[in-house]
Motif scaffolding. Structure first.
Motif, PDB file in Angstrom:
ATOM      1  N   VAL A 119      35.616 -52.159   2.216  1.00 18.40           N
ATOM      2  CA  VAL A 119      35.061 -53.440   0.965  1.00 18.40           C
ATOM      3  C   VAL A 119      35.167 -54.913   2.105  1.00 18.40           C
ATOM      4  O   VAL A 119      35.244 -55.922   1.778  1.00 18.40           O
ATOM      5  CB  VAL A 119      36.894 -53.540   1.141  1.00 18.40           C
ATOM      6  CG1 VAL A 119      37.307 -52.395  -0.742  1.00 18.40           C
ATOM      7  CG2 VAL A 119      37.854 -53.346   1.343  1.00 18.40           C
ATOM      8  N   LEU A 120      35.089 -54.237   3.687  1.00 20.36           N
ATOM      9  CA  LEU A 120      34.656 -55.365   4.617  1.00 20.36           C
ATOM     10  C   LEU A 120      33.238 -55.518   5.260  1.00 20.36           C
ATOM     11  O   LEU A 120      32.699 -54.484   4.317  1.00 20.36           O
ATOM     12  CB  LEU A 120      35.211 -54.918   6.197  1.00 20.36           C
ATOM     13  CG  LEU A 120      37.269 -55.048   5.523  1.00 20.36           C
ATOM     14  CD1 LEU A 120      37.574 -54.606   7.646  1.00 20.36           C
ATOM     15  CD2 LEU A 120      37.582 -56.500   5.628  1.00 20.36           C
ATOM     16  N   PRO A 121      32.682 -56.690   5.674  1.00 17.88           N
ATOM     17  CA  PRO A 121      31.042 -55.878   6.109  1.00 17.88           C
ATOM     18  C   PRO A 121      31.110 -55.051   6.871  1.00 17.88           C
ATOM     19  O   PRO A 121      31.391 -54.796   6.870  1.00 17.88           O
ATOM     20  CB  PRO A 121      31.443 -57.182   6.859  1.00 17.88           C
ATOM     21  CG  PRO A 121      32.253 -58.262   6.858  1.00 17.88           C
ATOM     22  CD  PRO A 121      33.661 -57.436   6.765  1.00 17.88           C
ATOM     23  N   PRO A 122      29.495 -54.632   6.398  1.00 14.73           N
ATOM     24  CA  PRO A 122      29.146 -53.126   7.201  1.00 14.73           C
ATOM     25  C   PRO A 122      29.382 -53.516   8.230  1.00 14.73           C
ATOM     26  O   PRO A 122      28.622 -52.456   9.128  1.00 14.73           O
ATOM     27  CB  PRO A 122      28.142 -53.107   6.074  1.00 14.73           C
ATOM     28  CG  PRO A 122      27.547 -54.034   5.293  1.00 14.73           C
ATOM     29  CD  PRO A 122      28.626 -55.190   5.247  1.00 14.73           C
ATOM     30  N   ALA A 123      28.504 -54.630   8.955  1.00 14.10           N
ATOM     31  CA  ALA A 123      27.440 -54.836  10.119  1.00 14.10           C
ATOM     32  C   ALA A 123      28.825 -54.618  11.037  1.00 14.10           C
ATOM     33  O   ALA A 123      30.434 -55.456  10.812  1.00 14.10           O
ATOM     34  CB  ALA A 123      27.157 -56.018   9.979  1.00 14.10           C
ATOM     35  N   GLU A 124      28.995 -54.272  12.178  1.00 14.28           N
ATOM     36  CA  GLU A 124      30.208 -53.882  12.966  1.00 14.28           C
ATOM     37  C   GLU A 124      29.602 -54.426  14.799  1.00 14.28           C
ATOM     38  O   GLU A 124      28.813 -53.658  15.150  1.00 14.28           O
ATOM     39  CB  GLU A 124      30.715 -53.038  12.770  1.00 14.28           C
ATOM     40  CG  GLU A 124      32.173 -52.230  13.942  1.00 14.28           C
ATOM     41  CD  GLU A 124      32.819 -51.733  13.663  1.00 14.28           C
ATOM     42  OE1 GLU A 124      33.098 -50.729  14.365  1.00 14.28           O
ATOM     43  OE2 GLU A 124      32.653 -51.147  12.552  1.00 14.28           O
ATOM     44  N   LEU A 125      30.403 -55.111  15.266  1.00 16.32           N
ATOM     45  CA  LEU A 125      30.422 -55.464  16.490  1.00 16.32           C
ATOM     46  C   LEU A 125      31.113 -53.931  17.722  1.00 16.32           C
ATOM     47  O   LEU A 125      32.270 -53.861  17.571  1.00 16.32           O
ATOM     48  CB  LEU A 125      31.213 -56.104  17.431  1.00 16.32           C
ATOM     49  CG  LEU A 125      31.265 -56.425  18.506  1.00 16.32           C
ATOM     50  CD1 LEU A 125      31.647 -58.357  19.454  1.00 16.32           C
ATOM     51  CD2 LEU A 125      32.112 -56.312  19.589  1.00 16.32           C
ATOM     52  N   VAL A 126      30.573 -53.582  17.498  1.00 12.71           N
ATOM     53  CA  VAL A 126      30.956 -51.599  18.272  1.00 12.71           C
ATOM     54  C   VAL A 126      31.822 -51.471  19.762  1.00 12.71           C
ATOM     55  O   VAL A 126      32.600 -51.166  19.354  1.00 12.71           O
ATOM     56  CB  VAL A 126      30.008 -50.363  17.866  1.00 12.71           C
ATOM     57  CG1 VAL A 126      30.484 -49.355  18.421  1.00 12.71           C
ATOM     58  CG2 VAL A 126      28.826 -50.415  16.559  1.00 12.71           C
ATOM     59  N   SER A 127      31.070 -51.929  20.170  1.00 14.37           N
ATOM     60  CA  SER A 127      31.826 -52.397  21.742  1.00 14.37           C
ATOM     61  C   SER A 127      31.578 -53.526  22.185  1.00 14.37           C
ATOM     62  O   SER A 127      30.479 -53.881  22.658  1.00 14.37           O
ATOM     63  CB  SER A 127      31.774 -50.956  22.372  1.00 14.37           C
ATOM     64  OG  SER A 127      30.291 -50.919  22.584  1.00 14.37           O
ATOM     65  N   ILE A 128      32.463 -53.893  23.897  1.00 11.78           N
ATOM     66  CA  ILE A 128      31.964 -54.384  24.253  1.00 11.78           C
ATOM     67  C   ILE A 128      32.267 -54.762  25.860  1.00 11.78           C
ATOM     68  O   ILE A 128      33.632 -54.627  25.355  1.00 11.78           O
ATOM     69  CB  ILE A 128      32.437 -56.406  23.925  1.00 11.78           C
ATOM     70  CG1 ILE A 128      31.807 -57.643  25.143  1.00 11.78           C
ATOM     71  CG2 ILE A 128      33.472 -56.496  22.664  1.00 11.78           C
ATOM     72  CD1 ILE A 128      31.626 -58.485  24.061  1.00 11.78           C
ATOM     73  N   ALA A 129      32.150 -55.116  26.342  1.00 14.31           N
ATOM     74  CA  ALA A 129      32.758 -55.432  27.945  1.00 14.31           C
ATOM     75  C   ALA A 129      32.257 -55.749  29.574  1.00 14.31           C
ATOM     76  O   ALA A 129      30.866 -56.645  29.101  1.00 14.31           O
ATOM     77  CB  ALA A 129      32.443 -53.341  28.874  1.00 14.31           C
ATOM     78  N   PRO A 181      41.105 -63.296  11.152  1.00 17.12           N
ATOM     79  CA  PRO A 181      42.090 -61.289  10.541  1.00 17.12           C
ATOM     80  C   PRO A 181      41.871 -61.125   9.586  1.00 17.12           C
ATOM     81  O   PRO A 181      41.947 -61.609   8.239  1.00 17.12           O
ATOM     82  CB  PRO A 181      43.191 -61.996  11.001  1.00 17.12           C
ATOM     83  CG  PRO A 181      43.131 -63.707  10.951  1.00 17.12           C
ATOM     84  CD  PRO A 181      42.223 -63.981  11.108  1.00 17.12           C
ATOM     85  N   ALA A 182      41.964 -59.987   9.321  1.00 18.15           N
ATOM     86  CA  ALA A 182      40.785 -59.218   8.035  1.00 18.15           C
ATOM     87  C   ALA A 182      41.896 -58.016   7.414  1.00 18.15           C
ATOM     88  O   ALA A 182      41.654 -57.211   6.592  1.00 18.15           O
ATOM     89  CB  ALA A 182      39.765 -59.364   7.066  1.00 18.15           C
ATOM     90  N   GLY A 183      42.650 -58.122   8.302  1.00 17.99           N
ATOM     91  CA  GLY A 183      43.924 -56.866   7.602  1.00 17.99           C
ATOM     92  C   GLY A 183      43.601 -56.206   8.907  1.00 17.99           C
ATOM     93  O   GLY A 183      43.640 -56.098   9.964  1.00 17.99           O
ATOM     94  N   GLN A 184      44.272 -54.630   8.778  1.00 20.14           N
ATOM     95  CA  GLN A 184      45.063 -53.923   9.857  1.00 20.14           C
ATOM     96  C   GLN A 184      43.702 -51.963   9.067  1.00 20.14           C
ATOM     97  O   GLN A 184      43.686 -52.034   8.123  1.00 20.14           O
ATOM     98  CB  GLN A 184      45.561 -53.404   9.828  1.00 20.14           C
ATOM     99  CG  GLN A 184      46.760 -55.096  10.750  1.00 20.14           C
ATOM    100  CD  GLN A 184      47.972 -53.798  10.986  1.00 20.14           C
ATOM    101  OE1 GLN A 184      48.816 -53.737  10.945  1.00 20.14           O
ATOM    102  NE2 GLN A 184      47.583 -54.854  12.551  1.00 20.14           N
ATOM    103  N   VAL A 195      41.641 -56.187  12.013  1.00 15.77           N
ATOM    104  CA  VAL A 195      40.303 -56.435  11.742  1.00 15.77           C
ATOM    105  C   VAL A 195      39.868 -57.784  11.982  1.00 15.77           C
ATOM    106  O   VAL A 195      40.850 -58.469  11.058  1.00 15.77           O
ATOM    107  CB  VAL A 195      40.143 -55.616  10.520  1.00 15.77           C
ATOM    108  CG1 VAL A 195      38.201 -55.963   9.802  1.00 15.77           C
ATOM    109  CG2 VAL A 195      40.191 -54.242  10.503  1.00 15.77           C
ATOM    110  N   TRP A 196      38.640 -58.155  13.066  1.00 18.44           N
ATOM    111  CA  TRP A 196      38.583 -59.713  12.648  1.00 18.44           C
ATOM    112  C   TRP A 196      37.091 -59.206  11.922  1.00 18.44           C
ATOM    113  O   TRP A 196      36.359 -59.190  12.365  1.00 18.44           O
ATOM    114  CB  TRP A 196      38.574 -60.069  14.632  1.00 18.44           C
ATOM    115  CG  TRP A 196      40.014 -59.952  14.866  1.00 18.44           C
ATOM    116  CD1 TRP A 196      40.280 -58.804  15.916  1.00 18.44           C
ATOM    117  CD2 TRP A 196      40.567 -61.236  14.527  1.00 18.44           C
ATOM    118  NE1 TRP A 196      41.600 -59.316  16.552  1.00 18.44           N
ATOM    119  CE2 TRP A 196      42.222 -60.130  15.530  1.00 18.44           C
ATOM    120  CE3 TRP A 196      40.573 -62.233  14.564  1.00 18.44           C
ATOM    121  CZ2 TRP A 196      43.564 -61.333  15.531  1.00 18.44           C
ATOM    122  CZ3 TRP A 196      42.454 -62.895  14.416  1.00 18.44           C
ATOM    123  CH2 TRP A 196      43.225 -62.716  15.734  1.00 18.44           C
ATOM    124  N   VAL A 197      36.734 -60.673  11.739  1.00 14.97           N
ATOM    125  CA  VAL A 197      35.500 -61.001  10.364  1.00 14.97           C
ATOM    126  C   VAL A 197      35.262 -62.042  11.016  1.00 14.97           C
ATOM    127  O   VAL A 197      36.066 -63.361  11.602  1.00 14.97           O
ATOM    128  CB  VAL A 197      35.558 -60.741   9.337  1.00 14.97           C
ATOM    129  CG1 VAL A 197      34.262 -60.898   8.341  1.00 14.97           C
ATOM    130  CG2 VAL A 197      36.057 -59.178   8.987  1.00 14.97           C
TER     131      VAL A 197
END
Length: 208
Positions: A119-129, A181-184, A195-197
């Motif tokens: 139900v959330l956006p399919p696009a995702e920030l997978v990782s960042i460092a 925030p969009a849930g957990q 989950v952040w959107v």
């Protein structure tokens, strides 16, 4: 884009070892437990994926100060990754999985979780460092802003990111960038991740 002496550019295959090395410094990163060889396969897959976007911040002498990786659909990326890199990734992860059988459950949870966020956006920030020496200079903000622009260009209207609840610094970071925030989602060790959107419309870094 440049920020405090660092230039954001597309990642190349030659950057894979540096990306894996930086990934190991991400707090609460489960995939680091699968070994450096697995991480190199993962980032080889992300850098060469037709839909993936991996950006690095490079300092004025060519060192990678940070990176960010994102995909229009994490589920679709996993399927392509299994086809193209699955055998070698599994081979690299096998020693860790044999030493610590509980990691198998966590590995399967990671593979299945995209179906729980349908139900959330399919696009995702997978990782960042960001390397310790480059932190506090706006490198992370510049990388995220550049990724959002890249995803917008691919037709993605919004993007999500998962952050362990106890990773207070990362949660503050995304809130400061305007993520909502969009849930957990409950994954490893029954510990929740927030989950952040946010929308991907290009916005100047200082306006977030």
């Amino acid at each position: 884009r440049s920020v405090d002496g660092a230039r954001v550019r597309r990642a190349r295959i030659g950057d894979v070892a540096a990306l894996a090395r930086l990934h190991r410094e991400i707090p609460y990163a489960f995939l680091s437990t699968l070994g450096d060889g697995f991480l190199r396969q993962l980032y080889r897959g992300l850098v060469t994926d037709r839909e993936g976007t991996v950006l690095v911040a490079e300092d004025d002498i060519g060192r990678i100060a940070g990176f960010v990786a994102g995909v229009p659909s994490v589920g679709s990326f996993y399927r392509r990754f299994v086809v193209r890199h699955g055998f070698w990734a599994w081979a690299e992860a096998l020693p860790a999985l044999l030493r610590r059988p509980a990691l198998v459950t966590k590995f399967l949870e990671t593979a299945r979780y995209p179906s729980t966020t349908a139900v959330l956006p399919p696009a995702e920030l997978v990782s960042i460092a960001v390397a310790p020496a480059a932190q506090g200079r706006g490198v992370g903000r510049a990388l995220v802003d550049s990724l959002l622009v890249a995803l917008a260009e691919r037709g993605q209207a919004s993007v999500k990111v998962l952050v362990r609840e106890e990773n207070h610094e990362a949660n503050r970071f995304y809130r400061s960038l305007g993520f909502r925030p969009a849930g957990q989602v409950v994954l490893h060790d029954r510990r929740p991740s927030n989950v952040w959107v946010t929308e991907t419309s290009p916005v100047g870094g200082n306006e977030r």
